[in-house]
Structures are given as structure tokens and as C-alpha cells.
Design an enzyme around this catalytic site. Structure first.
Site, PDB file in Angstrom:
ATOM      1  N   GLY A  10       0.801  -1.141   0.060  1.00  0.00           N
ATOM      2  CA  GLY A  10      -0.105  -0.170   0.060  1.00  0.00           C
ATOM      3  C   GLY A  10       0.869   1.299   0.286  1.00  0.00           C
ATOM      4  N   GLY A  12       0.076   4.553  -0.083  1.00  0.00           N
ATOM      5  CA  GLY A  12      -0.998   5.694  -0.088  1.00  0.00           C
ATOM      6  C   GLY A  12      -0.336   6.616   0.751  1.00  0.00           C
ATOM      7  N   GLY A  15       1.313   4.617   3.597  1.00  0.00           N
ATOM      8  CA  GLY A  15       2.321   3.736   3.345  1.00  0.00           C
ATOM      9  C   GLY A  15       3.630   4.504   2.842  1.00  0.00           C
ATOM     10  N   VAL A  91      -2.925  -0.897   3.410  1.00  0.00           N
ATOM     11  CA  VAL A  91      -3.948  -0.966   2.406  1.00  0.00           C
ATOM     12  C   VAL A  91      -5.199  -0.049   2.903  1.00  0.00           C
ATOM     13  CG1 VAL A  91      -3.071  -2.912   1.339  1.00  0.00           C
ATOM     14  CG2 VAL A  91      -5.023  -2.993   2.733  1.00  0.00           C
ATOM     15  N   ALA A 224      -8.671   6.884  19.697  1.00  0.00           N
ATOM     16  CA  ALA A 224      -8.196   8.252  19.236  1.00  0.00           C
ATOM     17  C   ALA A 224      -8.926   9.048  18.312  1.00  0.00           C
ATOM     18  CB  ALA A 224      -6.670   8.011  18.868  1.00  0.00           C
ATOM     19  N   LEU A 228     -10.882  12.546  18.954  1.00  0.00           N
ATOM     20  CA  LEU A 228     -10.363  13.666  18.276  1.00  0.00           C
ATOM     21  C   LEU A 228     -11.781  14.475  17.498  1.00  0.00           C
ATOM     22  CD1 LEU A 228      -7.226  12.778  16.866  1.00  0.00           C
ATOM     23  CD2 LEU A 228      -7.405  14.284  18.398  1.00  0.00           C
ATOM     24  N   CYS A 277     -10.731   9.565   7.458  1.00  0.00           N
ATOM     25  CA  CYS A 277     -10.480   8.622   8.609  1.00  0.00           C
ATOM     26  C   CYS A 277     -11.634   8.881   9.751  1.00  0.00           C
ATOM     27  CB  CYS A 277      -9.209   8.951   9.368  1.00  0.00           C
ATOM     28  SG  CYS A 277      -7.627   8.262   8.361  1.00  0.00           S
ATOM     29  N   PHE A 339      -9.769  18.648   2.233  1.00  0.00           N
ATOM     30  CA  PHE A 339     -10.358  18.499   3.555  1.00  0.00           C
ATOM     31  C   PHE A 339      -9.791  19.353   4.559  1.00  0.00           C
ATOM     32  CE2 PHE A 339      -8.273  15.675   6.481  1.00  0.00           C
ATOM     33  CZ  PHE A 339      -7.115  15.042   5.642  1.00  0.00           C
ATOM     34  N   ARG A 443     -14.212  28.503   7.906  1.00  0.00           N
ATOM     35  CA  ARG A 443     -12.703  28.002   8.504  1.00  0.00           C
ATOM     36  C   ARG A 443     -12.208  29.097   9.517  1.00  0.00           C
ATOM     37  NH1 ARG A 443     -11.392  22.837   8.237  1.00  0.00           N
ATOM     38  NH2 ARG A 443     -11.895  22.154   6.388  1.00  0.00           N
TER      39      ARG A 443
HETATM   40  P1  NAD Z   1      -4.906   5.010   0.363  1.00  0.00           P
HETATM   41  O1  NAD Z   1      -5.895   4.692  -0.262  1.00  0.00           O
HETATM   42  O2  NAD Z   1      -4.124   6.238   0.284  1.00  0.00           O
HETATM   43  O3  NAD Z   1      -3.649   4.053  -0.001  1.00  0.00           O
HETATM   44  C1  NAD Z   1      -4.009   2.530   0.266  1.00  0.00           C
HETATM   45  C2  NAD Z   1      -3.427   1.876  -1.114  1.00  0.00           C
HETATM   46  O4  NAD Z   1      -3.386   0.442  -0.966  1.00  0.00           O
HETATM   47  C3  NAD Z   1      -3.805   2.192  -2.651  1.00  0.00           C
HETATM   48  O5  NAD Z   1      -2.555   2.594  -3.232  1.00  0.00           O
HETATM   49  C4  NAD Z   1      -4.116   0.777  -2.895  1.00  0.00           C
HETATM   50  O6  NAD Z   1      -3.991   0.708  -4.455  1.00  0.00           O
HETATM   51  C5  NAD Z   1      -3.263  -0.356  -2.318  1.00  0.00           C
HETATM   52  N1  NAD Z   1      -3.841  -1.375  -2.077  1.00  0.00           N
HETATM   53  C6  NAD Z   1      -5.194  -1.903  -1.548  1.00  0.00           C
HETATM   54  N2  NAD Z   1      -5.152  -3.287  -1.938  1.00  0.00           N
HETATM   55  C7  NAD Z   1      -3.825  -3.665  -2.323  1.00  0.00           C
HETATM   56  C8  NAD Z   1      -3.481  -4.960  -2.347  1.00  0.00           C
HETATM   57  N3  NAD Z   1      -3.919  -6.063  -2.076  1.00  0.00           N
HETATM   58  N4  NAD Z   1      -1.905  -5.085  -2.952  1.00  0.00           N
HETATM   59  C9  NAD Z   1      -1.396  -3.852  -2.834  1.00  0.00           C
HETATM   60  N5  NAD Z   1      -1.889  -2.769  -2.809  1.00  0.00           N
HETATM   61  C10 NAD Z   1      -3.130  -2.792  -2.358  1.00  0.00           C
HETATM   62  O7  NAD Z   1      -5.174   4.772   1.946  1.00  0.00           O
HETATM   63  P2  NAD Z   1      -4.282   5.468   2.981  1.00  0.00           P
HETATM   64  O8  NAD Z   1      -4.856   6.685   3.552  1.00  0.00           O
HETATM   65  O9  NAD Z   1      -3.011   5.328   2.964  1.00  0.00           O
HETATM   66  O10 NAD Z   1      -4.895   4.828   4.487  1.00  0.00           O
HETATM   67  C11 NAD Z   1      -4.362   3.326   4.414  1.00  0.00           C
HETATM   68  C12 NAD Z   1      -4.798   2.848   5.880  1.00  0.00           C
HETATM   69  O11 NAD Z   1      -4.203   3.706   6.917  1.00  0.00           O
HETATM   70  C13 NAD Z   1      -6.423   2.800   6.198  1.00  0.00           C
HETATM   71  O12 NAD Z   1      -6.694   1.797   6.923  1.00  0.00           O
HETATM   72  C14 NAD Z   1      -6.404   4.095   7.019  1.00  0.00           C
HETATM   73  O13 NAD Z   1      -7.752   4.168   7.872  1.00  0.00           O
HETATM   74  C15 NAD Z   1      -5.241   4.161   7.913  1.00  0.00           C
HETATM   75  N6  NAD Z   1      -4.857   5.628   8.258  1.00  0.00           N
HETATM   76  C16 NAD Z   1      -4.821   6.554   7.153  1.00  0.00           C
HETATM   77  C17 NAD Z   1      -4.471   7.922   7.582  1.00  0.00           C
HETATM   78  C18 NAD Z   1      -4.394   9.042   6.722  1.00  0.00           C
HETATM   79  O14 NAD Z   1      -4.212  10.316   7.307  1.00  0.00           O
HETATM   80  N7  NAD Z   1      -4.823   8.945   5.445  1.00  0.00           N
HETATM   81  C19 NAD Z   1      -3.713   7.919   8.996  1.00  0.00           C
HETATM   82  C20 NAD Z   1      -3.857   6.996   9.925  1.00  0.00           C
HETATM   83  C21 NAD Z   1      -4.137   5.719   9.388  1.00  0.00           C
HETATM   84  C1  UDX Z   2      -6.852  12.287  11.583  1.00  0.00           C
HETATM   85  C2  UDX Z   2      -6.050  12.208  13.041  1.00  0.00           C
HETATM   86  O1  UDX Z   2      -5.865  13.596  13.361  1.00  0.00           O
HETATM   87  C3  UDX Z   2      -4.913  11.388  12.723  1.00  0.00           C
HETATM   88  O2  UDX Z   2      -4.067  11.286  14.102  1.00  0.00           O
HETATM   89  C4  UDX Z   2      -5.252  10.121  12.240  1.00  0.00           C
HETATM   90  O3  UDX Z   2      -3.988   9.426  12.051  1.00  0.00           O
HETATM   91  C5  UDX Z   2      -5.744  10.243  10.937  1.00  0.00           C
HETATM   92  O4  UDX Z   2      -7.169  11.073  11.107  1.00  0.00           O
HETATM   93  P1  UDX Z   2      -6.390  13.888   9.437  1.00  0.00           P
HETATM   94  O5  UDX Z   2      -7.835  13.360   9.128  1.00  0.00           O
HETATM   95  O6  UDX Z   2      -5.407  13.760   8.394  1.00  0.00           O
HETATM   96  O7  UDX Z   2      -5.855  13.179  10.572  1.00  0.00           O
HETATM   97  O8  UDX Z   2      -6.548  15.487   9.849  1.00  0.00           O
HETATM   98  P2  UDX Z   2      -6.920  16.003  11.166  1.00  0.00           P
HETATM   99  O9  UDX Z   2      -6.080  17.287  11.110  1.00  0.00           O
HETATM  100  O10 UDX Z   2      -7.396  15.385  12.262  1.00  0.00           O
HETATM  101  O11 UDX Z   2      -8.259  16.802  10.560  1.00  0.00           O
HETATM  102  C6  UDX Z   2      -9.335  16.255  10.187  1.00  0.00           C
HETATM  103  C7  UDX Z   2     -10.757  17.094   9.640  1.00  0.00           C
HETATM  104  O12 UDX Z   2     -11.099  18.036  11.099  1.00  0.00           O
HETATM  105  C8  UDX Z   2     -10.240  18.296   8.872  1.00  0.00           C
HETATM  106  O13 UDX Z   2     -11.363  18.314   7.699  1.00  0.00           O
HETATM  107  C9  UDX Z   2     -10.036  19.504   9.653  1.00  0.00           C
HETATM  108  O14 UDX Z   2     -10.048  20.707   8.849  1.00  0.00           O
HETATM  109  C10 UDX Z   2     -10.896  19.190  10.934  1.00  0.00           C
HETATM  110  N1  UDX Z   2     -10.822  19.968  11.891  1.00  0.00           N
HETATM  111  C11 UDX Z   2      -9.675  19.553  12.875  1.00  0.00           C
HETATM  112  C12 UDX Z   2     -11.510  20.926  12.441  1.00  0.00           C
HETATM  113  O15 UDX Z   2     -12.425  21.137  11.723  1.00  0.00           O
HETATM  114  N2  UDX Z   2     -11.127  21.494  13.612  1.00  0.00           N
HETATM  115  C13 UDX Z   2     -10.149  21.341  14.441  1.00  0.00           C
HETATM  116  O16 UDX Z   2      -9.934  21.940  15.504  1.00  0.00           O
HETATM  117  C14 UDX Z   2      -9.393  20.312  13.945  1.00  0.00           C
END
Ligand code: NAD
Ligand code: UDX
Length: 463
Positions: A10, A12, A15, A91, A224, A228, A277, A339, A443
Site C-alpha cells: 500500500g 498511499g 504507506g 492498504v 483516538a 478527536l 479517517c 479537506f 474556517r
Molecule cells: P490509500 O487509499 O491512500 O492507500 C492505500 C493503497 O493500498 C492504495 O494505493 C491501493 O492501491 C493499495 N492496495 C489496496 N489493496 C492492495 C493489495 N492487495 N496489494 C497492494 N496494494 C493494495 O489509503 P491511506 O490513506 O494510505 O490509508 C491506509 C490505511 O491507513 C487505512 O486503513 C487508513 O484508515 C489508515 N490511516 C490513514 C491515515 C490518513 O491520514 N490517510 C492516517 C492513519 C491511518
Molecule cells: C486524523 C487524525 O488527526 C490522525 O491522528 C489520524 O491518524 C488520521 O485522522 P487527518 O484526518 O489527516 O488526521 O487530519 P486532522 O488534522 O485530524 O483533520 C481532520 C478534519 O477535521 C479536517 O477536515 C480538519 O479541517 C478538521 N478539523 C480539525 C476541524 O474542523 N477543527 C479542528 O479543530 C481540527
């Protein structure tokens, strides 16, 4: 165990940045990030680091430093699994859009595919790390698949959720509040935990590396995010009351935030939280609670989402109402589509839902966002399936120049808190708009009194 090769399935938002930082901080470890999406991998490998697929401040420099040295991006998932001692699964785990738990539960099909692929390919013992956010007790399912379909090798499953926030991912990874690692209390489990602790200890102080059992680690991530998001819905609930009573939500937030038991962070009233998330993880938490028959627990957390939906709706309703109850054929300029600031991610962005509401009222939306493409904006709207793609395309346009986006508009809506919006020539914008010229600041970013002095009718959230 000395770790020399790790991989991450993954490439993304989690990753990519996470592995880039591990590679930068651990030059002795070869880090390979793999993905099925060949286009995404090609972008990670683009010669010009400005073209990597994820915009995060500071990420280009880190990728530029480590890529080709000990950081590699590839579509060859089997090879990476076969070579690595530690395999991170990062992923996507989106909300299910079909079947049991539709609209609530996490869709674990990508996780299961990874587990089956690891089982098929692995010819020696592996540590498998859940990096994705997962329902509590998912490790049990992964272990069952690995043990029942594998080649007789040993697997240790660890939970190591990621807490980075987008827009600050690099800083969050370089300087995390904590690293959480959940694993089994057995001898082999303890060894696996230590191997992963040793990776992070290359740059994270050991007192910030917390080890727990697997279930606590999995559930801490959902908890968490729920806490939040709950703070945002709480302050947003107060913002509506402020508007009715003459209180100012920014002043209320400051006053309560100075109480050290409450704290000042995450109390910014807004048009509603977005991102991939919060909503997904709370819905998942609600689903899990319901599945154990804990209906009061489920209802309590569901309210965070209900409040957030209400906040988005009330923002668009207010625009229509203020513009004399009709926005039909009126140009409404959107400043921001992402976002939050400093990211090109638009998943669940409030802008999408506000635009959808206003298009239902026959408004013409003109978007300017410094990092989001026209194609992404249209894809986001089309994904809602409210109307045909052709109708969406004729109702929304995007601009590379903010002044053009605002020209002849009846109103401007600020949907993302990009810093650059503050520095615009607001007199010039005012002069080019229809009168009265409205600004709806979702905002609380801009200087209201200054805009009012120019002649704008300015409305913030919660005052
Ligand atoms: P993303 O969609 O950006 O990336 C996921 C990637 O995994 C994609 O590029 C997809 O093609 C790949 N993938 C899916 N199935 C696959 C497979 N079988 N083999 C190889 N590649 C595969 O997702 P993301 O935002 O990176 O989130 C990933 C995980 O992390 C989620 O569970 C999410 O909840 C968690 N997470 C996300 C954030 C964030 O800020 N985005 C923060 C903390 C945790
Ligand atoms: C969140 C968590 O913060 C992070 O720890 C987790 O790993 C993934 O999810 P993210 O979604 O990337 O992170 O951004 P975050 O800063 O949490 O903001 C989320 C949303 O809340 C945004 O739309 C932001 O604008 C909004 N927000 C945040 C508010 O409206 N008010 C605030 O005080 C803080």
C-alpha cells in the site's frame, strides 16, 4: 533479530510517507513500498520529486534523499514479500458499500487479499504488521488466514496503527507523540515486538514507544480518532448556540482551552470535519459496538457523525437563506476543496457536500484550490451519484487563478484554511463581485472586520 529488509503493501497517504521516513532514518534497512496501482508507483518513481502522488510539506526532500538508496517503490508485491522480514500492511480499509454492515463496517477485502498473498508467497518466518486502521480483533482473522493457507512458516502479527495527520505527516512521523505496538505476550510475540521497537528506536525516544496487547492497540486507534472527532463536533455544536446567543465560538474555545484538563487543540469550529479517517473509523466503532449489543455506546458515538452532517448542511442552508432564498444561476466561488490545508487529499471533504447541496439549488460553483485538479473535483461529485456526470460538469468549474474564480460571484465560501487566502487582495476581489458581496467563512480564517470595512457582508462560523 536484526532487521535488514522490510516492505509495505500500500503506497498511499500512510504507506508512502511512513516508509519514506523509516528509510531516511534507517539507512541500514532496505525499504520497499509496493502497490497494485501501477500509475501510483510510477508517480512515486517519477524522476522529478515534485511529481510524487502525495503532496505533504517536506516529503519530496525525504523521498529525494532515500529513493534508490534504500527506498524503493515497485509493483512486484510477491518479490517484496518474499524478501522481507517485516511486512507492513497499509492498504485502504474504507466503509463497506455493500452487503452486511453497508455504510458502517470497515471493508476488509483488501486486508484479506494481502494476508492470502503473504501466506502464499512466504517461505520463511515473517512479522506481519497491521498499519491500516482495523476493527478490534482483526489480527485474529489475519492469523487464521496465514496459519491455514501458509507454507508452514511462523507468522507473528503486530498492530502498529499510524497516528499521522495529513498536511503535517512528515513532522508527525519524525516527531511522533507516541508509537504504539501491540503484540502477543508469548516469547515469539515479545521478540517480534522488540524487532519493531528497534526499527523505531533509530529516531524515536524509547519512552515514546508504547507496547500493549494486540486488542488494546487496535482499539486505541479507533478510540483516538473518535475522541478527536468528538471534540470538533462538540465545538461545532456550540458554534450554533453561539450564533443564536451573541457568544463568539473562538472566544469560547479559547476560554475553555486554557483549562489544562481540556487543552486548546482541536477546538476550531468549522464547516465540519472531513478526511478519510474520522467518519469511517467512527462508523466502524459504532458498528462494532452494535455487534456486541452495546446500543447506548453505539448511539453515543454516532452522534458525533450526526452533528458533523448537520454542520455541513447548515452551512449550505445558510448560504441559500442569506442570498435571499435563491442561489439559482448565481455564481458561488469556493476557496478550497481539500479537506484541510497543505494536502491534495479531498476524501470526505466538506466542500463536496456543500457543493452538492448548492448545485441542487441550481447554483454555479467556481472552485479554486491550490492543490486539487478539476478532474478530482468532478470525480468527487460524481461519486455521490446525485446527478449525471454531464450535469455536474455544467454546474461546477475550477480555476487556476483565485481572482478569476471570484469574478462576478455573488458569494465566496471558504472551505479550506489555506494560508494564501489570507494574503489576497480582497479589495480587488470585492470590486470584481456582484453586490452585495458575501463571504461565508467556513474556517474562521479571514479578518472579518477588515472585509466588512471593504464592504463585504461577512459571516463566520459561530459568531
Ligand atoms: P490509500 O487509499 O491512500 O492507500 C492505500 C493503497 O493500498 C492504495 O494505493 C491501493 O492501491 C493499495 N492496495 C489496496 N489493496 C492492495 C493489495 N492487495 N496489494 C497492494 N496494494 C493494495 O489509503 P491511506 O490513506 O494510505 O490509508 C491506509 C490505511 O491507513 C487505512 O486503513 C487508513 O484508515 C489508515 N490511516 C490513514 C491515515 C490518513 O491520514 N490517510 C492516517 C492513519 C491511518
Ligand atoms: C486524523 C487524525 O488527526 C490522525 O491522528 C489520524 O491518524 C488520521 O485522522 P487527518 O484526518 O489527516 O488526521 O487530519 P486532522 O488534522 O485530524 O483533520 C481532520 C478534519 O477535521 C479536517 O477536515 C480538519 O479541517 C478538521 N478539523 C480539525 C476541524 O474542523 N477543527 C479542528 O479543530 C481540527
Amino acid at each position: 533479530m536484526k532487521i535488514t529488509k522490510i516492505c509495505c503493501i500500500g503506497a498511499g497517504y500512510v504507506g508512502g510517507p511512513t516508509m519514506a521516513v523509516i528509510a531516511q532514518k534507517c539507512p541500514q534497512i532496505q525499504v520497499t513500498v509496493v502497490d497494485l496501482n501501477a500509475e501510483r508507483i510510477a508517480a512515486w518513481n517519477d524522476e522529478n520529486v515534485n511529481n510524487i502522488p502525495i503532496y505533504e510539506p517536506g516529503l519530496d526532500a525525504i523521498v529525494g534523499e532515500a529513493r534508490g538508496r534504500n527506498l524503493f517503490f515497485s509493483t512486484d508485491v510477491d518479490k517484496a514479500i518474499a524478501e522481507s522480514q517485516i511486512i507492513f500492511i497499509s492498504v485502504n480499509t474504507p466503509t463497506k458499500t455493500y452487503g452486511k454492515g453497508k455504510g458502517m463496517a470497515a471493508d476488509l477485502k483488501y486486508i484479506e487479499l494481502c494476508a492470502r498473498q503473504i501466506a502464499r508467497v512466504a517461505k520463511d518466518n515473517k512479522i506481519v504488521v497491521e498499519k491500516s486502521t482495523l476493527p478490534v480483533r482483526t489480527a485474529e482473522a489475519i492469523k487464521s488466514i496465514l496459519d491455514n493457507t501458509g507454507n508452514g512458516v511462523q507468522f507473528q502479527i503486530l498492530s502498529n496503527p499510524e497516528f499521522l495527520a495529513e498536511g503535517t505527516a512528515v513532522q508527525d512521523l519524525l516527531n511522533p507523540d507516541r508509537i504504539l505496538i501491540g503484540g502477543d505476550a508469548t516469547e515469539e510475540g515479545r521478540k517480534a515486538i522488540q524487532a519493531l521497537v528497534d526499527v523505531y528506536a533509530n529516531w524515536v525516544p524509547e519512552d515514546k514507544i508504547l507496547t500493549t496487547n494486540v486488542w488494546s492497540s487496535e482499539l486505541s486507534k479507533l478510540t483516538a480518532n473518535a475522541f478527536l472527532a468528538q471534540r470538533i463536533s462538540s465545538i461545532n455544536a456550540m458554534s450554533e448556540l453561539c450564533e443564536k446567543t451573541g457568544a463568539d465560538v473562538n472566544e469560547v474555545a479559547k476560554a475553555i482551552g486554557m483549562d489544562s484538563r481540556i487543552g486548546s487543540k482541536f477546538l476550531k469550529a468549522s464547516v465540519g470535519f472531513g478526511g478519510s479517517c474520522f467518519q469511517k473509523d467512527i462508523l466502524n466503532l459504532v458498528y462494532i459496538a452494535k455487534s456486541y449489543g452495546l446500543n447506548e455506546v453505539a448511539d453515543y458515538w454516532e452522534q458525533v457523525i450526526i452533528m458533523n452532517d448537520h454542520q455541513k448542511k447548515r452551512f449550505s442552508n445558510n448560504i441559500v437563506q442569506t442570498l435571499y432564498n435563491t442561489v439559482s444561476d448565481k455564481k458561488i466561488a469556493f476557496l478550497g476543496w481539500a479537506f484541510k490545508k497543505d494536502t491534495n487529499d479531498t476524501r470526505e471533504s466538506a466542500a463536496i457536500y456543500v457543493a452538492d447541496d448548492l448545485i441542487n439549488e441550481h447554483a454555479k460553483i467556481a472552485v479554486y484550490d491550490p492543490k486539487v485538479s478539476n478532474k478530482k473535483i468532478l470525480d468527487d461529485l460524481n461519486y455521490l451519484e446525485t446527478r449525471t456526470a454531464a450535469n455536474n460538469a455544467s454546474s461546477i468549474s475550477s480555476f487556476t487563478d483565485p481572482y478569476e474564480a471570484c469574478q462576478n460571484a455573488h458569494a465566496i465560501a471558504v472551505l479550506t484554511e489555506w494560508d494564501e487566502f489570507i494574503t489576497y487582495d480582497w479589495q480587488k476581489i470585492y470590486d470584481s463581485m456582484q453586490k452585495p458581496a458575501f463571504v461565508f467563512d467556513g474556517r474562521n480564517l479571514l479578518n472579518g472586520p477588515n472585509l466588512e470595512a471593504i464592504g463585504f457582508v461577512y459571516q463566520a462560523v459561530g459568531s
